[in-house]
Design a protein around this motif. Structure first.
Motif, PDB file in Angstrom:
ATOM      1  N   SER A  64      -5.675   2.858  -8.860  1.00 17.18           N
ATOM      2  CA  SER A  64      -6.452   3.189  -7.675  1.00 17.18           C
ATOM      3  C   SER A  64      -7.627   2.245  -7.496  1.00 17.18           C
ATOM      4  CB  SER A  64      -6.969   4.627  -7.749  1.00 17.18           C
ATOM      5  OG  SER A  64      -7.874   4.769  -8.814  1.00 17.18           O
ATOM      6  N   VAL A  65      -8.011   2.098  -6.239  1.00 18.59           N
ATOM      7  CA  VAL A  65      -9.234   1.409  -5.856  1.00 18.59           C
ATOM      8  C   VAL A  65     -10.010   2.453  -5.075  1.00 18.59           C
ATOM      9  CG1 VAL A  65     -10.224  -0.455  -4.486  1.00 18.59           C
ATOM     10  CG2 VAL A  65      -8.081  -0.824  -5.714  1.00 18.59           C
ATOM     11  N   GLU A  66     -11.259   2.751  -5.481  1.00 17.75           N
ATOM     12  CA  GLU A  66     -12.026   3.804  -4.835  1.00 17.75           C
ATOM     13  C   GLU A  66     -13.247   3.250  -4.115  1.00 17.75           C
ATOM     14  OE1 GLU A  66     -12.864   6.683  -7.884  1.00 17.75           O
ATOM     15  OE2 GLU A  66     -10.846   7.533  -7.710  1.00 17.75           O
ATOM     16  N   TYR A  67     -13.641   3.970  -3.049  1.00 16.91           N
ATOM     17  CA  TYR A  67     -14.802   3.582  -2.254  1.00 16.91           C
ATOM     18  C   TYR A  67     -15.510   4.863  -1.809  1.00 16.91           C
ATOM     19  CZ  TYR A  67     -17.441   0.812   1.156  1.00 16.91           C
ATOM     20  OH  TYR A  67     -18.439   0.174   1.857  1.00 16.91           O
ATOM     21  N   PRO A  68     -16.806   5.017  -2.115  1.00 19.20           N
ATOM     22  CA  PRO A  68     -17.525   6.230  -1.726  1.00 19.20           C
ATOM     23  C   PRO A  68     -17.939   6.193  -0.246  1.00 19.20           C
ATOM     24  CG  PRO A  68     -18.978   4.763  -2.910  1.00 19.20           C
ATOM     25  CD  PRO A  68     -17.616   4.116  -2.922  1.00 19.20           C
ATOM     26  N   VAL A  69     -17.944   7.366   0.397  1.00 15.49           N
ATOM     27  CA  VAL A  69     -18.342   7.494   1.804  1.00 15.49           C
ATOM     28  C   VAL A  69     -19.226   8.727   1.930  1.00 15.49           C
ATOM     29  CG1 VAL A  69     -17.535   7.789   4.178  1.00 15.49           C
ATOM     30  CG2 VAL A  69     -16.122   6.540   2.539  1.00 15.49           C
ATOM     31  N   SER A  70     -20.390   8.584   2.590  1.00 18.79           N
ATOM     32  CA  SER A  70     -21.275   9.723   2.863  1.00 18.79           C
ATOM     33  C   SER A  70     -21.266   9.994   4.359  1.00 18.79           C
ATOM     34  CB  SER A  70     -22.705   9.421   2.422  1.00 18.79           C
ATOM     35  OG  SER A  70     -22.766   9.318   1.026  1.00 18.79           O
ATOM     36  N   VAL A  71     -21.098  11.270   4.713  1.00 21.13           N
ATOM     37  CA  VAL A  71     -21.090  11.669   6.122  1.00 21.13           C
ATOM     38  C   VAL A  71     -22.059  12.830   6.287  1.00 21.13           C
ATOM     39  CG1 VAL A  71     -19.699  12.564   8.033  1.00 21.13           C
ATOM     40  CG2 VAL A  71     -18.669  10.986   6.385  1.00 21.13           C
ATOM     41  N   GLY A  90     -23.721  20.249   6.192  1.00 24.13           N
ATOM     42  CA  GLY A  90     -24.240  19.622   4.979  1.00 24.13           C
ATOM     43  C   GLY A  90     -23.662  18.235   4.804  1.00 24.13           C
ATOM     44  N   ASP A  91     -24.375  17.422   4.029  1.00 24.21           N
ATOM     45  CA  ASP A  91     -23.902  16.063   3.768  1.00 24.21           C
ATOM     46  C   ASP A  91     -22.612  16.118   2.961  1.00 24.21           C
ATOM     47  OD1 ASP A  91     -26.099  15.131   5.093  1.00 24.21           O
ATOM     48  OD2 ASP A  91     -27.207  14.588   3.277  1.00 24.21           O
ATOM     49  N   LYS A  92     -21.645  15.313   3.350  1.00 21.63           N
ATOM     50  CA  LYS A  92     -20.340  15.272   2.684  1.00 21.63           C
ATOM     51  C   LYS A  92     -20.228  13.977   1.891  1.00 21.63           C
ATOM     52  CE  LYS A  92     -19.355  19.036   4.826  1.00 21.63           C
ATOM     53  NZ  LYS A  92     -19.448  20.313   4.165  1.00 21.63           N
ATOM     54  N   GLU A  93     -19.995  14.120   0.602  1.00 23.61           N
ATOM     55  CA  GLU A  93     -19.773  12.975  -0.284  1.00 23.61           C
ATOM     56  C   GLU A  93     -18.262  12.850  -0.481  1.00 23.61           C
ATOM     57  OE1 GLU A  93     -22.238  10.931  -1.063  1.00 23.61           O
ATOM     58  OE2 GLU A  93     -23.585  12.297   0.002  1.00 23.61           O
ATOM     59  N   LEU A  94     -17.689  11.824   0.096  1.00 21.54           N
ATOM     60  CA  LEU A  94     -16.241  11.644   0.115  1.00 21.54           C
ATOM     61  C   LEU A  94     -15.846  10.390  -0.663  1.00 21.54           C
ATOM     62  CD1 LEU A  94     -15.834  12.290   3.946  1.00 21.54           C
ATOM     63  CD2 LEU A  94     -15.761  13.982   2.098  1.00 21.54           C
ATOM     64  N   ILE A 113       0.860  -1.178   0.000  1.00 27.84           N
ATOM     65  CA  ILE A 113       0.000   0.000   0.000  1.00 27.84           C
ATOM     66  C   ILE A 113       0.901   1.235   0.000  1.00 27.84           C
ATOM     67  CG2 ILE A 113      -1.820   1.255   1.201  1.00 27.84           C
ATOM     68  CD1 ILE A 113      -2.522  -1.454   2.559  1.00 27.84           C
ATOM     69  N   THR A 114       0.886   1.959  -1.117  1.00 35.56           N
ATOM     70  CA  THR A 114       1.740   3.136  -1.223  1.00 35.56           C
ATOM     71  C   THR A 114       1.037   4.397  -0.749  1.00 35.56           C
ATOM     72  OG1 THR A 114       1.102   3.451  -3.531  1.00 35.56           O
ATOM     73  CG2 THR A 114       3.114   2.173  -3.108  1.00 35.56           C
ATOM     74  N   GLN A 115      -0.320   4.432  -0.830  1.00 35.54           N
ATOM     75  CA  GLN A 115      -1.028   5.637  -0.400  1.00 35.54           C
ATOM     76  C   GLN A 115      -2.513   5.359  -0.227  1.00 35.54           C
ATOM     77  OE1 GLN A 115      -1.751   9.124  -3.129  1.00 35.54           O
ATOM     78  NE2 GLN A 115      -0.037   9.900  -1.908  1.00 35.54           N
ATOM     79  N   VAL A 116      -3.099   5.956   0.818  1.00 34.25           N
ATOM     80  CA  VAL A 116      -4.543   5.951   1.018  1.00 34.25           C
ATOM     81  C   VAL A 116      -4.944   7.410   1.241  1.00 34.25           C
ATOM     82  CG1 VAL A 116      -6.480   5.161   2.431  1.00 34.25           C
ATOM     83  CG2 VAL A 116      -4.536   3.637   2.027  1.00 34.25           C
ATOM     84  N   THR A 117      -5.910   7.890   0.442  1.00 34.78           N
ATOM     85  CA  THR A 117      -6.356   9.275   0.584  1.00 34.78           C
ATOM     86  C   THR A 117      -7.855   9.334   0.815  1.00 34.78           C
ATOM     87  OG1 THR A 117      -6.648   9.533  -1.803  1.00 34.78           O
ATOM     88  CG2 THR A 117      -4.539  10.234  -0.894  1.00 34.78           C
ATOM     89  N   LEU A 118      -8.274  10.400   1.484  1.00 35.25           N
ATOM     90  CA  LEU A 118      -9.677  10.732   1.668  1.00 35.25           C
ATOM     91  C   LEU A 118      -9.874  12.064   0.967  1.00 35.25           C
ATOM     92  CD1 LEU A 118     -12.426  10.176   3.071  1.00 35.25           C
ATOM     93  CD2 LEU A 118     -11.576  11.550   4.977  1.00 35.25           C
ATOM     94  N   SER A 119     -10.772  12.101  -0.009  1.00 36.36           N
ATOM     95  CA  SER A 119     -10.981  13.336  -0.752  1.00 36.36           C
ATOM     96  C   SER A 119     -12.452  13.703  -0.786  1.00 36.36           C
ATOM     97  CB  SER A 119     -10.434  13.213  -2.177  1.00 36.36           C
ATOM     98  OG  SER A 119     -11.066  12.152  -2.858  1.00 36.36           O
ATOM     99  N   GLY A 120     -12.699  14.971  -0.982  1.00 39.93           N
ATOM    100  CA  GLY A 120     -14.036  15.523  -1.064  1.00 39.93           C
ATOM    101  C   GLY A 120     -13.931  17.025  -0.971  1.00 39.93           C
ATOM    102  N   ASP A 121     -15.029  17.716  -1.170  1.00 45.46           N
ATOM    103  CA  ASP A 121     -15.023  19.183  -1.135  1.00 45.46           C
ATOM    104  C   ASP A 121     -13.947  19.778  -2.028  1.00 45.46           C
ATOM    105  OD1 ASP A 121     -17.176  19.322   0.574  1.00 45.46           O
ATOM    106  OD2 ASP A 121     -15.971  19.558   2.385  1.00 45.46           O
ATOM    107  N   GLY A 122     -13.666  19.127  -3.161  1.00 43.61           N
ATOM    108  CA  GLY A 122     -12.731  19.673  -4.129  1.00 43.61           C
ATOM    109  C   GLY A 122     -11.266  19.414  -3.867  1.00 43.61           C
ATOM    110  N   GLY A 123     -10.918  18.548  -2.930  1.00 41.75           N
ATOM    111  CA  GLY A 123      -9.501  18.284  -2.697  1.00 41.75           C
ATOM    112  C   GLY A 123      -9.270  17.136  -1.732  1.00 41.75           C
ATOM    113  N   ASN A 124      -7.998  16.918  -1.407  1.00 43.28           N
ATOM    114  CA  ASN A 124      -7.633  15.875  -0.447  1.00 43.28           C
ATOM    115  C   ASN A 124      -7.844  16.398   0.969  1.00 43.28           C
ATOM    116  OD1 ASN A 124      -6.929  13.929  -2.289  1.00 43.28           O
ATOM    117  ND2 ASN A 124      -4.765  14.452  -2.282  1.00 43.28           N
ATOM    118  N   LEU A 125      -8.492  15.584   1.800  1.00 41.64           N
ATOM    119  CA  LEU A 125      -8.745  15.948   3.188  1.00 41.64           C
ATOM    120  C   LEU A 125      -7.774  15.266   4.134  1.00 41.64           C
ATOM    121  CD1 LEU A 125     -12.626  15.590   3.031  1.00 41.64           C
ATOM    122  CD2 LEU A 125     -11.285  17.702   2.856  1.00 41.64           C
TER     123      LEU A 125
END
Length: 156
Positions: free
Chosen positions: A139-146, A115-119, A76-88
């Protein structure tokens, strides 16, 4: 005699070209694999707070699973969480997991607005099969709603 030398020279060049093509094909085969038995997924994501408010720090933890039936490994070289127009949040160089193993990767973030966050959780890495053949995974992507509420002190 001169005709034989010219023939020998052409035959030698043809033999060298054939060898170069064969060797480059073998070298390329060692870098990229078409083996689809190596599988990396995000099998689950937990959120530390089901209803965070503005300014609260939350932890979003994806489970990265190497569900391969082979003896290959996934680095695993990198895991990122993104949303709101960028990396969080981002974590790099987490190590290697073998087939059948998984790892939880905590990613911490907070939000300035309600507001609901789509990450999206994105996992990047390199797979190596049991024969040592390596292939890169973009990449392997997975959607998250908060759902995210405004804090009582800051109703925006």
């Amino acid at each position: 005699m001169m005709g034989n030398n010219h023939m020998d020279s052409r035959a030698l060049k043809a033999l060298i070209m054939t060898a170069v093509v064969c060797l480059s094909t073998v070298a390329a085969a060692g870098v990229v694999s078409a083996d689809n038995s190596l599988k990396v997924t995000v099998s689950d994501v937990t959120v530390s707070d089901d209803e965070p408010t503005t300014g609260d720090t939350i932890t979003i933890t994806p489970t990265v699973r190497h569900s391969s039936s082979s003896d290959g490994a996934f680095e695993i070289t990198q895991v990122t969480l993104s949303g709101d127009g960028g990396n969080l949040a981002k974590v790099s160089d987490l190590g290697t997991i073998a087939g059948g193993e998984s790892i939880d990767v905590p990613l911490r973030t907070s939000f300035d607005s309600a507001g609901d966050k789509e990450l999206t959780v994105t996992v990047r890495g390199v797979q190596t099969d049991s024969d040592g053949i390596t292939r890169s995974i973009d990449s392997v992507e997975y959607p998250v709603s908060v759902p995210h509420k405004a804090s009582p002190a800051n109703p925006t």
